[in-house]
Write an enzyme that holds these catalytic residues in place. Structure first.
Site, short mmCIF file in Angstrom:
data_model
loop_
_atom_site.label_atom_id
_atom_site.label_comp_id
_atom_site.label_asym_id
_atom_site.label_seq_id
_atom_site.Cartn_x
_atom_site.Cartn_y
_atom_site.Cartn_z
N SER A 35 1.47 -1.34 0.52
CA SER A 35 -0.28 0.17 0.26
C SER A 35 0.49 1.13 0.02
O SER A 35 0.27 2.48 -0.48
CB SER A 35 -1.02 -0.31 0.74
OG SER A 35 -0.26 -0.30 2.03
N HIS B 237 -2.37 -9.27 2.11
CA HIS B 237 -1.31 -7.01 2.60
C HIS B 237 -2.86 -7.29 3.31
O HIS B 237 -2.54 -8.44 4.27
CB HIS B 237 -1.38 -6.50 1.04
CG HIS B 237 -0.79 -5.15 1.66
ND1 HIS B 237 -0.20 -4.59 3.05
CD2 HIS B 237 -1.06 -3.41 1.74
CE1 HIS B 237 0.34 -3.56 3.00
NE2 HIS B 237 0.07 -2.99 2.03
N HIS C 162 5.80 -12.47 7.30
CA HIS C 162 6.46 -11.43 6.72
C HIS C 162 7.52 -11.19 5.37
O HIS C 162 8.29 -12.08 6.06
CB HIS C 162 5.83 -10.35 7.79
CG HIS C 162 6.17 -9.18 7.69
ND1 HIS C 162 7.14 -8.26 7.21
CD2 HIS C 162 5.12 -8.24 8.08
CE1 HIS C 162 6.62 -7.05 7.20
NE2 HIS C 162 5.30 -6.83 7.54
N ARG D 27 3.64 -5.38 16.34
CA ARG D 27 1.60 -5.06 16.37
C ARG D 27 1.03 -5.81 16.92
O ARG D 27 0.37 -5.55 17.25
CB ARG D 27 1.46 -4.13 15.08
CG ARG D 27 2.52 -3.18 14.59
CD ARG D 27 2.23 -2.96 13.09
NE ARG D 27 2.56 -3.91 12.62
CZ ARG D 27 2.62 -4.18 10.84
NH1 ARG D 27 1.94 -3.20 10.11
NH2 ARG D 27 2.70 -4.94 9.82
C1 LIG Z 1 -0.28 -5.78 7.29
C2 LIG Z 1 0.42 -6.82 5.91
O1 LIG Z 1 0.88 -6.70 5.37
S1 LIG Z 1 1.93 -8.14 7.05
C3 LIG Z 1 0.67 -9.68 6.11
C4 LIG Z 1 -0.62 -10.24 5.68
N1 LIG Z 1 -0.37 -11.61 5.52
C5 LIG Z 1 -0.29 -12.42 5.66
O2 LIG Z 1 -0.63 -12.58 6.59
C6 LIG Z 1 -0.51 -13.64 4.76
C7 LIG Z 1 0.40 -14.84 5.47
N2 LIG Z 1 1.41 -14.59 5.27
C8 LIG Z 1 1.91 -14.34 3.48
O3 LIG Z 1 1.43 -15.02 2.42
C9 LIG Z 1 3.51 -14.41 3.39
O4 LIG Z 1 3.94 -14.99 4.66
C10 LIG Z 1 3.61 -13.40 3.40
C11 LIG Z 1 2.90 -12.97 1.76
C12 LIG Z 1 3.33 -12.19 4.37
C13 LIG Z 1 5.55 -12.70 3.17
O5 LIG Z 1 5.63 -13.21 1.65
P1 LIG Z 1 7.27 -14.16 1.08
O6 LIG Z 1 8.04 -12.55 1.50
O7 LIG Z 1 6.91 -14.58 0.20
O8 LIG Z 1 7.30 -14.60 2.56
P2 LIG Z 1 8.12 -16.40 2.54
O9 LIG Z 1 9.76 -15.52 2.01
O10 LIG Z 1 8.83 -16.47 3.75
O11 LIG Z 1 7.45 -16.97 1.91
C14 LIG Z 1 8.30 -18.77 1.33
C15 LIG Z 1 7.58 -19.68 1.32
O12 LIG Z 1 6.66 -19.91 2.37
C16 LIG Z 1 5.45 -19.49 1.99
N3 LIG Z 1 4.69 -18.92 3.75
C17 LIG Z 1 5.24 -18.19 3.73
N4 LIG Z 1 4.15 -17.52 4.91
C18 LIG Z 1 3.32 -18.59 4.83
C19 LIG Z 1 2.12 -18.70 5.86
N5 LIG Z 1 1.59 -17.97 6.76
N6 LIG Z 1 1.59 -19.57 5.39
C20 LIG Z 1 1.73 -20.52 4.35
N7 LIG Z 1 3.03 -20.19 3.31
C21 LIG Z 1 3.55 -19.47 3.60
C22 LIG Z 1 5.14 -18.40 0.71
O13 LIG Z 1 3.71 -18.71 0.31
C23 LIG Z 1 6.21 -18.94 0.24
O14 LIG Z 1 5.71 -20.23 -0.47
P3 LIG Z 1 6.30 -20.65 -2.02
O15 LIG Z 1 7.67 -21.27 -1.91
O16 LIG Z 1 5.30 -22.25 -1.98
O17 LIG Z 1 6.05 -19.20 -2.68
O1 LIG Z 2 5.69 -4.58 5.80
C1 LIG Z 2 4.85 -5.05 4.71
O2 LIG Z 2 5.48 -6.09 4.32
C2 LIG Z 2 3.27 -5.39 5.43
C3 LIG Z 2 3.00 -4.85 6.71
O3 LIG Z 2 2.82 -5.82 7.77
C4 LIG Z 2 2.52 -3.63 6.67
O4 LIG Z 2 2.32 -3.23 5.55
O5 LIG Z 2 1.73 -3.47 7.41
#
Ligand SMILES: CC(=O)SCCNC(=O)CCNC(=O)[C@H](O)C(C)(C)COP(=O)(O)OP(=O)(O)OC[C@H]1O[C@@H](n2cnc3c(N)ncnc32)[C@H](O)[C@@H]1OP(=O)(O)O
Ligand SMILES: O=C([O-])CC(=O)C(=O)O
Length: 464
Positions: A270, A300, A346, A355
């Site tokens: 964002s 996100h 993350h 947080r």
């Molecule tokens: C406010 C925010 O935006 S905070 C984030 C909110 N999002 C979530 O909670 C969704 C669940 N989490 C995720 O999908 C991921 O951890 C993300 C999108 C936040 C970060 O993604 P990345 O930086 O790519 O994470 P990472 O490098 O650890 O990923 C490696 C692998 O682990 C997997 N992985 C990471 N987190 C998770 C999870 N919570 N559950 C299952 N698998 C996961 C990824 O999907 C990826 O799989 P792939 O190799 O098959 O593509």
């Molecule tokens: O930092 C990030 O990539 C995601 C996150 O936790 C936020 O935007 O608050």
């Protein structure tokens, strides 16, 4: 004044010095816009000095994996409001969340920081006085009304349109009255861009509660929207528009929520979207509308909705007081079906998100024996181990979204599809703070280089 003297001068105008100078006469305290106008010239010199001294130095290598891997760790953006440390989490202008809880002005009788104060901090790097924060609350209340055509636009959305889509539509439409777009059309000079960007940003933030409240009441049949109260703070007014202002603990929760969701450095989807779109000199309404569309994605901001959906499905399947073994099996079944565990992992953090901890502390204080809170705690003891065993996620720990929904649900705001709208109200603080600085510092159009896979192959084959 020489460059170095200018920088020293800007630093010496720290809050204490500034506060002391004005302490004798409270009436002379500057408004936020006046304070910014004082800070901008020195910061322009500061950036010039950094570029003159370090401009040709390298951060390090860029690898092909980074290009394919979502640019993780690529140093590519300037973002002043906050910086994220993988282990420690976020600092807003150098201050941790507990620092902010301690230092920022609060509502009378309240113990959580006011988001107005956080916005001041993000923009200026300074902790405002109680009086400055009150003035900001008043200013936002005075700007809160939304144009009639935007009200009609929201009212005409079908209840089945996701609240985030309605939110982004309405925010984009506010561009109708953009001071920046008007000034640009009239030929404003580059050096003055920040002024109307500030005015638009203040309008945008101020109008978000009325937009969010209207969407909430329309979609969930909660009746007519009350008027904004000019003597109340931003979070109280938002709570009132949603119909929850009678509950002081909920209002406190909103103050905390809006503070901690505001900013997470510049690379998140964002924030980066807002900055990118703003770099084309799209006004803050257009830039933030775009940012909201990114926030609406399940990886996100929508993850806060996804967490609650997932928890409810889990309860539906294994019951409300399930054993650890049943929870473990459910988590594994999520992973085995190719889905992510929402609220965990993350892109940058490698420890529990502070947080999450701040929200857990709030829950321990206000709802320690709530069953859903207990489930969230139970999951915290189970999911990281499973994600580690599964061996893919780089960070097995919870992020902010793992905890927010359970708090809102406890107070009766249990419409999960609405959760990301609240996140969107908060994130406007961080995105607009940087938009204002970007325009003040003359940030250029963003336009990084892209490569095709064929080009990448050729580049390295020709080096063999
Ligand atoms: C406010 C925010 O935006 S905070 C984030 C909110 N999002 C979530 O909670 C969704 C669940 N989490 C995720 O999908 C991921 O951890 C993300 C999108 C936040 C970060 O993604 P990345 O930086 O790519 O994470 P990472 O490098 O650890 O990923 C490696 C692998 O682990 C997997 N992985 C990471 N987190 C998770 C999870 N919570 N559950 C299952 N698998 C996961 C990824 O999907 C990826 O799989 P792939 O190799 O098959 O593509
Ligand atoms: O930092 C990030 O990539 C995601 C996150 O936790 C936020 O935007 O608050």
């Amino acid at each position: 004044m020489s460059l170095r003297t200018a920088i020293r001068h800007s630093r010496s105008l720290s809050l204490s010095a500034f506060g002391a100078r004005f302490a004798s006469s409270a009436a002379k305290l500057p408004t936020l816009k006046e304070r910014l106008a004082q800070l901008i010239p020195a910061e322009i010199e500061n950036v010039k000095a950094i570029r003159a001294e370090h401009g040709k130095k390298a951060f390090g290598q860029v690898t092909v994996d980074q290009v394919y891997g979502g640019m993780r760790g690529l140093p590519a953006l300037l973002w002043d409001g906050s910086v994220l440390d993988a282990e420690e989490g976020i600092r807003f202008r150098g201050k941790t969340i507990p620092d902010c809880q301690q230092l920022l002005p609060k509502a009378i009788g309240g113990s959580e920081p006011l988001p107005e104060a956080l916005f001041w901090l993000l923009l200026t790097g300074e902790v405002p006085t109680q009086e400055q924060v009150q003035e900001l609350s008043k200013d936002w209340a005075a700007r809160a009304a939304i144009p009639e055509f935007v009200e009609e636009l929201i009212d005409r959305c079908p209840g089945t349109l996701h609240p985030m889509s309605q939110f982004s539509l309405a925010v984009t439409a506010l561009n109708h009255d953009s001071a920046f777009a008007k000034a640009y059309a009239e030929g404003i000079s580059k050096k003055d861009y920040w002024g109307p960007t500030f005015d638009d940003s203040m309008d945008l933030i101020a109008k978000l509660p009325n937009i969010a409240g209207r969407i909430y009441r329309n979609v969930y049949g909660r009746g007519k929207l009350p008027a904004i109260e000019s003597t109340k703070d931003y979070s109280w007014n938002l709570a009132n528009l949603l119909g929850f202002a009678d509950n002081e603990a909920f209002v406190e929760l909103l103050r905390l929520y809006l503070t901690i969701h505001s900013d997470h450095e510049g690379g998140n989807v964002s924030a980066h979207t807002g900055k990118l779109v703003g770099s084309a000199l799209s006004d803050p309404f257009l830039a933030y509308g775009a940012a909201l569309n990114g926030l609406a994605g399940p990886l996100h901001g929508l993850a806060n909705q996804e967490v609650l959906v997932w928890l409810r499905k889990m309860q539906g399947k294994i019951g409300v007081n399930a054993s650890d073994d049943d929870v473990k099996e459910y988590v594994w079944s999520t992973l085995k079906s190719g889905q992510v565990v929402p609220g965990y992992g993350h892109a940058v953090l490698r420890k529990t998100d502070p947080r999450y901890t701040a929200q857990r502390d709030f829950a321990l204080k206000h709802l320690p024996s709530d069953p859903l809170f207990r489930l969230v705690g139970q999951i915290y003891n189970i999911v990281p181990g499973i994600l580690l065993d599964a061996g893919k996620a780089k960070n097995p720990w919870p992020n902010v979204d793992a905890h927010s929904g359970v708090l809102l649900t406890y107070y009766g705001l249990d419409q999960m599809q609405f959760y990301t709208v609240l996140f969107g109200v908060s994130r406007a603080l961080g995105v607009t703070a940087q938009l204002i600085w970007d325009r003040a510092l003359g940030a250029p159009l963003e336009r990084p280089k892209s490569y095709s896979s064929t080009a990448i192959k050729h580049m390295f084959e020709s080096q063999k």
